[in-house]
Enzyme design. Structure first.
Site, PDB file in Angstrom:
ATOM      1  N   THR A 146      11.926 -27.402   4.072  1.00  9.43           N
ATOM      2  CA  THR A 146      12.882 -28.734   4.690  1.00  9.43           C
ATOM      3  C   THR A 146      12.509 -28.834   6.158  1.00  9.43           C
ATOM      4  O   THR A 146      11.502 -28.414   6.993  1.00  9.43           O
ATOM      5  CB  THR A 146      13.673 -26.838   4.991  1.00  9.43           C
ATOM      6  OG1 THR A 146      14.286 -26.224   3.821  1.00  9.43           O
ATOM      7  CG2 THR A 146      14.893 -26.964   5.253  1.00  9.43           C
ATOM      8  N   ARG A 165      22.916 -25.461  -7.547  1.00 13.49           N
ATOM      9  CA  ARG A 165      22.465 -24.342  -6.465  1.00 13.49           C
ATOM     10  C   ARG A 165      22.749 -25.068  -4.612  1.00 13.49           C
ATOM     11  O   ARG A 165      22.238 -25.647  -3.803  1.00 13.49           O
ATOM     12  CB  ARG A 165      20.400 -24.146  -7.112  1.00 13.49           C
ATOM     13  CG  ARG A 165      20.735 -23.034  -5.380  1.00 13.49           C
ATOM     14  CD  ARG A 165      19.271 -23.534  -4.818  1.00 13.49           C
ATOM     15  NE  ARG A 165      18.188 -22.603  -3.597  1.00 13.49           N
ATOM     16  CZ  ARG A 165      17.658 -22.582  -2.445  1.00 13.49           C
ATOM     17  NH1 ARG A 165      18.260 -23.644  -2.419  1.00 13.49           N
ATOM     18  NH2 ARG A 165      17.323 -22.238  -2.043  1.00 13.49           N
ATOM     19  N   VAL A 166      23.048 -24.198  -4.547  1.00 10.93           N
ATOM     20  CA  VAL A 166      23.129 -24.026  -2.627  1.00 10.93           C
ATOM     21  C   VAL A 166      22.518 -23.632  -2.503  1.00 10.93           C
ATOM     22  O   VAL A 166      22.764 -21.721  -2.313  1.00 10.93           O
ATOM     23  CB  VAL A 166      24.698 -24.426  -2.547  1.00 10.93           C
ATOM     24  CG1 VAL A 166      24.817 -24.661  -0.710  1.00 10.93           C
ATOM     25  CG2 VAL A 166      25.459 -24.940  -3.305  1.00 10.93           C
ATOM     26  N   ASP A 223      20.716 -22.164   1.628  1.00  8.91           N
ATOM     27  CA  ASP A 223      20.744 -21.366   3.017  1.00  8.91           C
ATOM     28  C   ASP A 223      21.776 -22.439   4.114  1.00  8.91           C
ATOM     29  O   ASP A 223      22.435 -22.630   4.879  1.00  8.91           O
ATOM     30  CB  ASP A 223      20.287 -20.140   3.524  1.00  8.91           C
ATOM     31  CG  ASP A 223      18.794 -21.805   4.351  1.00  8.91           C
ATOM     32  OD1 ASP A 223      18.127 -21.805   2.644  1.00  8.91           O
ATOM     33  OD2 ASP A 223      18.489 -21.719   4.742  1.00  8.91           O
ATOM     34  N   GLY A 247      15.419 -19.471   0.808  1.00  8.51           N
ATOM     35  CA  GLY A 247      17.164 -19.715   0.937  1.00  8.51           C
ATOM     36  C   GLY A 247      18.108 -18.490   0.378  1.00  8.51           C
ATOM     37  O   GLY A 247      19.295 -17.912   0.919  1.00  8.51           O
TER      38      GLY A 247
HETATM   39  N1  GLY Z   1      15.624 -23.023   2.861  1.00  5.71           N
HETATM   40  C1  GLY Z   1      15.972 -24.161   1.804  1.00  5.71           C
HETATM   41  C2  GLY Z   1      15.914 -23.311   0.957  1.00  5.71           C
HETATM   42  O1  GLY Z   1      16.412 -22.262   0.042  1.00  5.71           O
HETATM   43  O2  GLY Z   1      17.173 -24.416   0.265  1.00  5.71           O
END
Ligand code: GLY
Length: 311
Positions: free
Chosen positions: A167, A195-196, A198, A221
């Protein structure tokens, strides 16, 4: 006030052969953002410029070169937050946008809502003049290859240069004291469609409050969400007890920013047993960074104006 800028390209098990590319990616992101801030430009312009560089670089998991979902397509998440107003612009599951940070900015500035997802987010972007690309334009050969191997061989870590983390993010303060933070990601490899993580969630992958500081997170996340890591780190910046040996009301300087970063990542490990990292600027512009992964790619502009990058 003196402008400040910090960027990251993710906390993960960065292999030796990717170290130079990660460093140069952070260096170029700093150059893009600093060329704006050092001339008195706005923090939002600087942060957008820095994140665009990171999104365009396939060594990072954002924009072009993002990890692929189980179905083999890119789905990006992004957020940018204004520390003065506490307003954010966030978007999730974008698959036809080359630079998701531009969509986040458009939502921040020109949308009554703070977060849009999927089709609605892309329609909003198009109507605001952001060109949509073909979904395939975001897929790098390296990620397609990693995805194929993961599907065949149960998602083995060695198939990835970055496995699940890479990220990107940035935090900037300009001469007028405007503070913005941003995070952009392709999420985790072989994630379920829809999927979403963090990253686009206010307080989880990003937070900014001009009264305390701004944070951008990286890592797993599902764990970062559990401890609302970005907001937690910002709240650590507010605590008088992080200002060890400093009278109340007096700025603690750099070490308190560093301590807040370390405490938040320590909490991530302690309460979730997961890995990740974060970058931050406190409200004075002091940088802080921490990670519990083998490496994190990051860079900031030192007080003398030199770029410090590390992996
Ligand atoms: N931190 C990135 C994710 O888990 O989508």
């Amino acid at each position: 006030m003196k402008p400040a800028l910090i960027v990251h390209g993710g906390a993960w098990d960065i292999p030796d052969e990717a170290v130079d590319s990660c460093k140069s990616g952070c260096q170029r992101a700093l150059a893009a953002g600093w060329s704006i801030l050092s001339k008195g430009g706005h923090a939002l312009d600087a942060i957008e410029a820095a994140v665009v560089v990171l999104e365009d670089d396939p060594v990072f998991d954002a924009g072009y070169g993002s990890h692929l979902t189980l179905e083999g397509r890119v789905e990006c998440d992004v957020i940018v937050m204004n520390g003065a107003t506490l307003r954010a612009g966030a978007a999730s599951t974008l698959h036809r946008v080359k630079n998701p940070i531009r969509v986040a900015r458009a939502i921040l500035e020109r949308c009554p809502h703070m977060m849009l997802v999927g089709e609605g987010a892309e329609r909003f972007a198009k109507e605001r003049g952001i060109a949509l690309c073909n979904p395939g334009d975001l897929i790098s050969e390296a990620e397609r290859d990693a995805w194929r191997k993961c599907k065949e061989d149960k998602h083995a870590a060695e198939h990835h240069r970055g496995h699940e983390q890479g990220t990107v993010g940035a935090v900037a303060i300009d001469r007028e004291g405007n503070l913005f933070a941003a995070t952009s990601t392709g999420g985790t490899c072989c994630k379920l469609p829809g999927r979403v993580g963090d990253s686009p969630l206010i307080g989880c992958g990003c937070y900014a409050d001009s009264e305390a500081g701004g944070v951008s997170c990286t890592g797993y996340g599902e764990a970062i969400m559990k401890i609302i890591m970005a907001k937690t780190a910002v709240d650590f910046l507010r605590r008088p007890e992080v200002c060890m040996n400093t009278p109340s009301g007096v700025s603690c300087g750099g070490p308190s920013a560093q301590l807040a970063a370390r405490e938040a990542v320590h909490l991530l490990g302690k309460r979730t047993h997961a890995t990740g990292g974060l970058i931050l600027l406190d409200r004075e512009g002091n940088p802080g960074f921490s990670f519990n992964t083998p490496r994190m790619a990051y860079g900031y502009v030192a007080l003398d104006g030199n770029f410090v990058t590390s992996v």
